[in-house]
Design a protein around this motif. Structure first.
Motif, mmCIF file in Angstrom:
data_model
loop_
_atom_site.group_PDB
_atom_site.id
_atom_site.type_symbol
_atom_site.label_atom_id
_atom_site.label_comp_id
_atom_site.label_asym_id
_atom_site.label_seq_id
_atom_site.Cartn_x
_atom_site.Cartn_y
_atom_site.Cartn_z
ATOM 1 N N SER A 155 0.809 -1.223 0.000
ATOM 2 C CA SER A 155 0.000 0.000 0.000
ATOM 3 C C SER A 155 0.838 1.267 0.000
ATOM 4 N N ASN A 156 2.100 1.168 0.457
ATOM 5 C CA ASN A 156 2.927 2.372 0.585
ATOM 6 C C ASN A 156 3.943 2.534 -0.535
ATOM 7 N N ILE A 186 -4.542 -1.032 -2.269
ATOM 8 C CA ILE A 186 -4.580 0.420 -2.093
ATOM 9 C C ILE A 186 -6.031 0.881 -2.209
ATOM 10 N N ARG A 190 -5.563 6.544 -2.856
ATOM 11 C CA ARG A 190 -4.178 6.258 -3.253
ATOM 12 C C ARG A 190 -4.098 5.926 -4.740
ATOM 13 N N SER A 193 -4.255 9.182 -6.578
ATOM 14 C CA SER A 193 -3.004 9.914 -6.395
ATOM 15 C C SER A 193 -1.895 9.366 -7.288
#
Length: 283
Positions: A155-156, A186, A190, A193
């Protein structure tokens, strides 16, 4: 569980696994993608080494397409095409072959069209949007299984974190972002983005990290086997005889086959060909 094999009907395995129920869950599509890998002789996990070759080994022709006005602005509006409900045993996947697409996009396009052949063989969802979404989910699941995706995609991840993943799996960053969102790795915020960042860097049109283009072989082998003859220069094709018997201009047969060795070239009387060639191997 083995997949159906029939020399007279190469599509028998598709007939066996193709769903009939009108409504398909995403989980069912995921399972069908893994089942397809099995039928194509691929491992259920890991990257697909060569999508084109895997499909062709199953007897499905993969061929570059060309629009009648390739030089103009109104080129093909689709990156791929197939006829999943066709009752003919022979099956074909066409893809945009004018060099506009990179290897990663072409791999996804071919997997997407394979999804149509399987998912829509015996069923027709309520809307064209759902038809395309199902094939899109299938392509993502075929190229990177859910298990692999949850191990690799986090997710990051930043946009640049996707670069080595793209290199290792042969999947575009855009498709990896979409796969992450489809699997809930995600969230929508996100996802939006990352796509804004993708556009901001100009990567929507051309991503970094080139992926090798996979050229088809099956149709060329079939034509050469049926219509080729031995010469001192190797196997050649009688372009006039081929076009006459198959009822199609040689320039199209040449293009669809990704290049045929015309006997006339040796005598300086070669048949006309399109100037613009299909995508060629870059890796």
């Amino acid at each position: 569980m083995s997949c159906a094999e029939d020399e007279k009907n190469p599509a028998a395995w598709i007939d066996e696994i193709a769903p009939h129920e009108q409504s398909l869950s995403e989980e069912k599509i995921e399972r069908l993608a893994i089942r397809t890998r099995e039928c194509l002789g691929l491992k259920p996990d890991g990257a697909v080494p060569n999508v084109t070759r895997a499909i062709e080994r199953a007897g499905i022709i993969v061929s570059p397409m060309r629009s009648l006005n390739m030089r103009g602005g109104a080129n093909l509006t689709s990156e791929g095409v197939t006829a999943p409900s066709s009752q003919w045993h022979a099956m074909c996947i066409g893809y945009l072959g004018n060099g506009a697409l990179g290897g990663d996009r072409l791999r996804f396009t071919k997997a997407h069209e394979l999804g149509h052949l399987i998912l829509h063989r015996y069923r027709k969802p309520d809307s064209p949007q759902l038809v395309e979404r199902e094939a899109h989910i299938f392509a993502g699941a075929f190229l990177i299984s859910q298990l692999d995706a949850r191990l690799v995609l986090k997710s990051n991840l930043s946009l640049r974190d996707f670069l080595p993943i793209k290199a290792g799996w042969g999947i575009s960053i855009a498709a990896l972002i979409s796969r992450s969102h489809n699997l809930g790795i995600i969230d929508r915020q996100r996802y939006t983005s990352l796509n804004i960042q993708l556009s901001g860097k100009g990567w929507k049109k051309q991503e970094p990290v080139p992926v090798g283009i996979e050229n088809p072989l099956l149709l060329k082998q079939m034509i050469t086997s049926a219509y080729g003859f031995k010469t001192d220069q190797g196997l050649k094709i009688d372009s006039i005889g081929l076009a006459s018997e198959l009822g199609a201009p040689f320039r199209y047969l040449d293009y669809w086959s990704d290049g045929l060795d015309d006997e006339g070239m040796h005598w300086g009387i070669a048949a006309n060909r399109f100037e613009q060639r299909p995508n060629r191997m870059i890796a």
